[in-house]
Design a protein around this motif. Sequence first.
Motif, PDB file in Angstrom:
ATOM      1  N   HIS A  64       0.449  -1.633  -0.016  1.00 12.70           N
ATOM      2  CA  HIS A  64      -0.040  -0.034  -0.540  1.00 12.70           C
ATOM      3  C   HIS A  64       1.023   1.441  -0.061  1.00 12.70           C
ATOM      4  O   HIS A  64       1.749   1.155   0.555  1.00 12.70           O
ATOM      5  CB  HIS A  64      -1.398   0.161   1.029  1.00 12.70           C
ATOM      6  N   ASP A  87      -6.487   5.293  -0.963  1.00  9.64           N
ATOM      7  CA  ASP A  87      -7.337   3.957  -1.399  1.00  9.64           C
ATOM      8  C   ASP A  87      -7.855   2.865  -0.514  1.00  9.64           C
ATOM      9  O   ASP A  87      -8.499   2.083  -1.103  1.00  9.64           O
ATOM     10  CB  ASP A  87      -7.329   3.456  -2.496  1.00  9.64           C
ATOM     11  N   SER A  89      -9.374   1.310   2.899  1.00 13.05           N
ATOM     12  CA  SER A  89     -11.028   1.677   3.096  1.00 13.05           C
ATOM     13  C   SER A  89     -10.771   1.491   4.314  1.00 13.05           C
ATOM     14  O   SER A  89     -10.722   2.079   5.439  1.00 13.05           O
ATOM     15  CB  SER A  89     -11.867   0.617   2.919  1.00 13.05           C
ATOM     16  N   ASP A  90     -11.947   1.957   4.698  1.00 12.34           N
ATOM     17  CA  ASP A  90     -12.908   2.610   6.658  1.00 12.34           C
ATOM     18  C   ASP A  90     -12.032   1.331   7.132  1.00 12.34           C
ATOM     19  O   ASP A  90     -12.262   1.365   8.099  1.00 12.34           O
ATOM     20  CB  ASP A  90     -13.694   3.196   6.568  1.00 12.34           C
ATOM     21  N   ASP A  91     -12.873  -0.083   6.307  1.00 11.12           N
ATOM     22  CA  ASP A  91     -13.158  -1.038   7.219  1.00 11.12           C
ATOM     23  C   ASP A  91     -10.895  -1.000   7.509  1.00 11.12           C
ATOM     24  O   ASP A  91     -10.600  -2.259   8.521  1.00 11.12           O
ATOM     25  CB  ASP A  91     -13.451  -2.173   6.400  1.00 11.12           C
TER      26      ASP A  91
END
Length: 118
Positions: A64, A87, A89-91
């Motif tokens: 990442h 990019d 995600s919140d999760d």
Amino acid sequence: MHLEQLRDYCLSKAATTEGLPFGPDTLVFKAAGKMFAVTGLDEEDLRVNLKCDPEYAIQLREQHEEVKPGWHMNKKHWNTVYIEDGDLSDDFIKELIDHSYDLIIKSLTKKKRAEFGL
């Protein structure tokens, strides 16, 4: 994820407190008195420093581009995660927060965990 969402999620963890020990622009979250998340309050782009297992930290940085060695932290044990304009995600960000928190809790003695009801 925005700063308030990050703050709310960190504070939802048991035995967590927040403070400004490094000055008015740096918010620190501690579990049972030990840091697990640090974020700036005056920055345009939201980022958070999170504790991380050294081997996992390397994997995250390779996979990442939003995950970098911890800024102003021990680069072996901390990552800086760039949240806005990324990019992730919140999760996934919550999983990284959970990982950081869990590392702190696991490092506590049984006595300390009992003291905080953990």
